[in-house]
Design an enzyme around this catalytic site. Structure first.
Site, PDB file in Angstrom:
ATOM      1  N   ASP A  91      26.660  29.637  27.908  1.00 10.32           N
ATOM      2  CA  ASP A  91      26.884  30.735  26.978  1.00 10.32           C
ATOM      3  C   ASP A  91      25.699  30.968  26.055  1.00 10.32           C
ATOM      4  O   ASP A  91      25.560  32.053  25.473  1.00 10.32           O
ATOM      5  CB  ASP A  91      28.134  30.456  26.138  1.00 10.32           C
ATOM      6  CG  ASP A  91      29.355  31.176  26.667  1.00 10.32           C
ATOM      7  OD1 ASP A  91      29.198  32.200  27.353  1.00 10.32           O
ATOM      8  OD2 ASP A  91      30.477  30.717  26.400  1.00 10.32           O
ATOM      9  N   GLY A 106      39.762  42.519  21.386  1.00 12.83           N
ATOM     10  CA  GLY A 106      39.023  43.768  21.530  1.00 12.83           C
ATOM     11  C   GLY A 106      39.593  44.689  22.592  1.00 12.83           C
ATOM     12  O   GLY A 106      39.592  45.915  22.441  1.00 12.83           O
ATOM     13  N   GLU A 107      40.123  44.095  23.671  1.00 12.95           N
ATOM     14  CA  GLU A 107      40.652  44.895  24.772  1.00 12.95           C
ATOM     15  C   GLU A 107      42.076  45.368  24.543  1.00 12.95           C
ATOM     16  O   GLU A 107      42.483  46.398  25.100  1.00 12.95           O
ATOM     17  CB  GLU A 107      40.615  44.073  26.069  1.00 12.95           C
ATOM     18  CG  GLU A 107      39.223  43.702  26.534  1.00 12.95           C
ATOM     19  CD  GLU A 107      39.246  42.639  27.636  1.00 12.95           C
ATOM     20  OE1 GLU A 107      40.252  42.604  28.383  1.00 12.95           O
ATOM     21  OE2 GLU A 107      38.296  41.850  27.727  1.00 12.95           O
ATOM     22  N   GLU A 134      33.404  36.996  32.644  1.00 17.32           N
ATOM     23  CA  GLU A 134      32.415  35.926  32.737  1.00 17.32           C
ATOM     24  C   GLU A 134      32.320  35.377  34.151  1.00 17.32           C
ATOM     25  O   GLU A 134      31.262  34.904  34.574  1.00 17.32           O
ATOM     26  CB  GLU A 134      32.757  34.781  31.779  1.00 17.32           C
ATOM     27  CG  GLU A 134      32.685  35.135  30.307  1.00 17.32           C
ATOM     28  CD  GLU A 134      34.043  35.393  29.712  1.00 17.32           C
ATOM     29  OE1 GLU A 134      34.256  35.032  28.541  1.00 17.32           O
ATOM     30  OE2 GLU A 134      34.906  35.961  30.436  1.00 17.32           O
TER      31      GLU A 134
END
Length: 402
Positions: A118, A304-305, A357
């Site tokens: 990350d 956020g989604e 990811e």
């Protein structure tokens, strides 16, 4: 090429199989296993892996790569030990990832494994963004700098933004979930995104208010608590990571519950949302300043989604950046669908992008194994690690081996 990706959290391990024979990547299988600190039930993991069919490589999400790992790395014995030594810098994430890595590799000993970091997307942050104004010896001897995290998610969101809005070259990604961070991204003429600033720092504790993490905090506060009130340093460190954020403000780390309580008039929940939004808006403005303007704001991650009301309240405070929402598009966008939720005449676009990811990890595994070639890839398969002693970390990151 069939790639297994393993994304370990504190309570679940997400396993995905992607087929890369065609373009784009095709999701073949998705399983989420219950896990205690990244350690799924051995029998459940064995059954899950045995049902996946042939696997050519395994990709593991690893939160912290430190100074050494600035790109994906094939995992051999030396790399595995080095990752363990970084656990003190990400105590919530690194141990679960390594536990899942060891468990998976024990069941797939002849399959090469690759660590996807990350921190890697932020490895080339400009010096102005990565450098802390601390004594030289701290930076040169101890390696203190801003690393940044959520890089796999930020990279994916930026790539998708370029595909959806080809003219966008100044992008702010808001990856909002239990963990949360912002990233300022520039896009070069070839369409490749580059991180130029981010909110997380030396560890994932810094930046925005999160589910259980405090985000940015005056460094004098923990010193005061240790020196004046004699709280153990390990206790303070654990509280900043595990007892702060929404949990510390509202009594729960679940954003859905906080919103429900806010709607019912709970003053603690009202304050928690106000603090969360205040930090988020300020951070988006700061990322925009780092870019010199804004072409697109991207919401990603579980919050956020799936929380259109929070998106609305965030953007409503940022109209001066050229942001405005289409109320209907925003209200109806949630889940895994990508969407442009901007008002038609907004100078800057606002997007929702599902975090993937796993696709970035699978691509990195394919790239690493392709660069190694079949002979060298076999040489670093997990079966050649040899015994690795368990490493345990306390709340303050102190290491003891057994």
């Amino acid at each position: 090429m069939r790639i297994l990706t393993v994304n370990a959290g504190s309570s679940t391990v997400k396993i995905r199989v992607l087929d890369g024979h065609g373009s784009p990547w095709r999701l073949v299988c998705a399983r989420d296993l219950d896990a205690d600190r990244g350690r799924p039930d051995p029998g459940e993991l064995r059954r899950a892996l045995s049902s996946l069919g042939p696997i050519d490589g395994v990709g593991h999400r690893v939160v912290h790569g430190g100074h050494r790992f600035t790109g994906p790395a094939a995992v051999d014995r030396q790399v595995r030990w080095a990752l363990g030594d970084l656990s003190a810098m990400a105590p919530l994430h690194q141990p679960p990832a390594l536990a899942a890595m060891d468990a998976t590799s024990a069941l797939l000993p002849d399959t090469p494994a690759v660590a996807a970091f990350d921190t890697a997307f932020h490895a080339r942050l400009p010096a102005a963004a990565s450098t802390y104004a601390v004594p030289t010896s701290w930076r040169t001897t101890f390696g203190v700098r801003r690393f940044g995290f959520h890089g796999l998610a930020h990279e994916w969101a930026a790539h998708r933004t370029v595909a959806l809005v080809p003219e966008a070259s100044r992008i702010v990604v808001a990856h909002l979930g239990s963990g949360a961070s912002l990233c300022a991204v520039t896009v070069d003429t070839d369409g490749a995104p580059h991180s130029v600033d981010t909110t997380m720092g030396y560890t994932p504790t810094a930046g925005l208010v999160m589910g259980t993490r405090c985000g940015d905090l005056d460094p004098a506060v923990p010193l005061y608590l240790v020196e004046r009130h004699h709280l153990p340093a390990a206790t303070v460190a654990a509280a900043l990571d595990r007892e702060s954020g929404l949990l510390g403000l509202a009594g729960t780390s679940d954003m859905r519950t906080v919103l429900d309580r806010e709607g019912a008039g709970d003053p603690n929940a009202v304050l928690a949302i106000e603090v969360w939004l205040h930090r988020l808006r300020a951070g988006i403005a700061a990322m925009t300043a780092a870019l010199g303007g804004l072409d697109a704001l991207v919401f990603s991650g579980g919050v956020g989604e799936n929380q259109p009301e929070l998106r609305r309240r965030t953007v409503n405070g940022l109209g001066y950046l050229g942001l405005a929402l289409d109320a209907t598009a925003n209200a109806t966008s949630s889940g895994s669908a990508e969407a442009d939720i901007s008002a038609h005449d907004a100078p800057a676009r606002t997007l929702v992008v599902h975090a993937r990811e796993d696709i970035v990890m699978a691509q990195q595994v394919r790239d690493v194994l392709g660069a190694l070639g079949p002979v060298r890839a076999r040489a670093v398969r997990p079966g050649h690690w040899g015994p690795v002693s368990p490493v345990h970390y306390g709340a303050g990151g102190r290491r003891s081996e057994v």
